[in-house]
Design a protein around this motif. Structure first.
Motif, PDB file in Angstrom:
ATOM      1  N   MET A   1     -33.784  15.810  12.827  1.00  0.00           N
ATOM      2  CA  MET A   1     -33.959  17.163  11.946  1.00  0.00           C
ATOM      3  C   MET A   1     -33.657  16.423  10.446  1.00  0.00           C
ATOM      4  N   GLU A   2     -34.313  16.468   9.268  1.00  0.00           N
ATOM      5  CA  GLU A   2     -33.713  16.284   7.982  1.00  0.00           C
ATOM      6  C   GLU A   2     -32.717  17.996   7.566  1.00  0.00           C
ATOM      7  N   ASP A   3     -32.047  17.921   6.554  1.00  0.00           N
ATOM      8  CA  ASP A   3     -32.045  18.758   6.258  1.00  0.00           C
ATOM      9  C   ASP A   3     -31.828  19.243   5.230  1.00  0.00           C
ATOM     10  N   LYS A   4     -33.540  19.227   4.603  1.00  0.00           N
ATOM     11  CA  LYS A   4     -33.443  19.363   3.161  1.00  0.00           C
ATOM     12  C   LYS A   4     -34.935  19.990   2.434  1.00  0.00           C
ATOM     13  N   ASN A  48     -29.582  19.735   0.899  1.00  0.00           N
ATOM     14  CA  ASN A  48     -29.854  19.094   0.074  1.00  0.00           C
ATOM     15  C   ASN A  48     -31.379  19.841  -0.230  1.00  0.00           C
ATOM     16  N   ILE A  49     -31.366  19.993  -1.854  1.00  0.00           N
ATOM     17  CA  ILE A  49     -32.423  21.133  -2.293  1.00  0.00           C
ATOM     18  C   ILE A  49     -33.187  20.208  -3.481  1.00  0.00           C
ATOM     19  N   GLU A  50     -34.107  20.597  -3.457  1.00  0.00           N
ATOM     20  CA  GLU A  50     -34.808  20.158  -4.823  1.00  0.00           C
ATOM     21  C   GLU A  50     -35.719  21.129  -5.089  1.00  0.00           C
ATOM     22  N   LEU A  51     -35.276  21.444  -6.372  1.00  0.00           N
ATOM     23  CA  LEU A  51     -36.495  22.573  -7.411  1.00  0.00           C
ATOM     24  C   LEU A  51     -37.396  22.291  -7.930  1.00  0.00           C
ATOM     25  N   LEU A  52     -38.430  21.742  -8.168  1.00  0.00           N
ATOM     26  CA  LEU A  52     -38.945  21.001  -9.003  1.00  0.00           C
ATOM     27  C   LEU A  52     -40.045  22.314  -9.783  1.00  0.00           C
ATOM     28  N   PHE A  53     -40.586  22.308 -11.399  1.00  0.00           N
ATOM     29  CA  PHE A  53     -40.324  23.066 -11.977  1.00  0.00           C
ATOM     30  C   PHE A  53     -41.865  22.419 -12.617  1.00  0.00           C
ATOM     31  N   GLY A  54     -43.172  23.368 -12.188  1.00  0.00           N
ATOM     32  CA  GLY A  54     -44.326  22.150 -12.544  1.00  0.00           C
ATOM     33  C   GLY A  54     -45.258  23.448 -13.753  1.00  0.00           C
ATOM     34  N   LYS A 148     -24.305  27.831  -4.429  1.00  0.00           N
ATOM     35  CA  LYS A 148     -24.058  26.796  -4.049  1.00  0.00           C
ATOM     36  C   LYS A 148     -24.865  25.956  -3.901  1.00  0.00           C
ATOM     37  N   ASN A 149     -25.999  26.062  -2.889  1.00  0.00           N
ATOM     38  CA  ASN A 149     -26.550  25.072  -2.363  1.00  0.00           C
ATOM     39  C   ASN A 149     -27.197  24.611  -3.951  1.00  0.00           C
TER      40      ASN A 149
END
Length: 158
Positions: A1-4, A48-54, A148-149
């Motif tokens: 499982m991907e940790d994203k 692994n975190i992605e923040l997508l502002f839209g 931190k993440n």
């Protein structure tokens, strides 16, 4: 499982993601947006975190990145100070508990009534220190790890 994990943040044209009382040189996210981002991280173990502002807005990506990094670095520093203060508080509570416990042992035979009261007070100090160390600090440590993440997250604007 991907940790994203990917957190999508939709901003309407009328939304202001920035805190009101900071200058343009020192941008921060609004407290509601900070709380929203933290609530999306159910576990502090995600790496692994992605923040997508839209959405329908005119905010540039650089300003959003700067505000996010400023907000969560300040939040992390504050929580680290609280964590350190709680460690000191725990040590003090344990020391008082031990001192009162020693007094209880000395007075137990000669002054049973006072010894009984000191026994209760001793355990109150010890359990208070235990509660702060194991329960309060655990929540603060999780919040520090989440910050931190987020500070290591990839921040994009769609």
């Amino acid at each position: 499982m991907e940790d994203k994990i990917r957190i999508n943040i939709f901003l309407k044209e009328s939304d202001n993601p920035y805190a009101s009382y900071y200058s343009e040189d020192d941008l921060h996210l609004s407290s509601d947006l900070e709380d929203f981002i933290l609530s999306k991280l159910h576990s502090a173990k995600r790496k692994n975190i992605e923040l997508l502002f839209g959405g329908q807005n005119n905010f540039d990506e650089h300003s959003l990145k700067t505000a996010t990094l400023n907000s969560f670095s300040n939040l992390m520093k504050t929580d680290e100070r609280i964590y350190a203060r709680n460690i000191k508080k725990t040590i003090i509570l344990f020391v008082f508990g031990i001192i009162i416990g020693i007094l209880y042992l000395k007075l137990q035979k000669s002054h049973a009534y006072i010894g009984g009261i000191l026994s209760i007070v001793c355990w109150v100090f010890i359990w208070s220190g235990t509660e702060v160390y194991f329960f309060d600090n655990m929540q603060i440590k999780q919040k520090i790890n989440k910050c931190k993440n987020i500070l290591n997250a990839n921040i994009y604007k769609k």
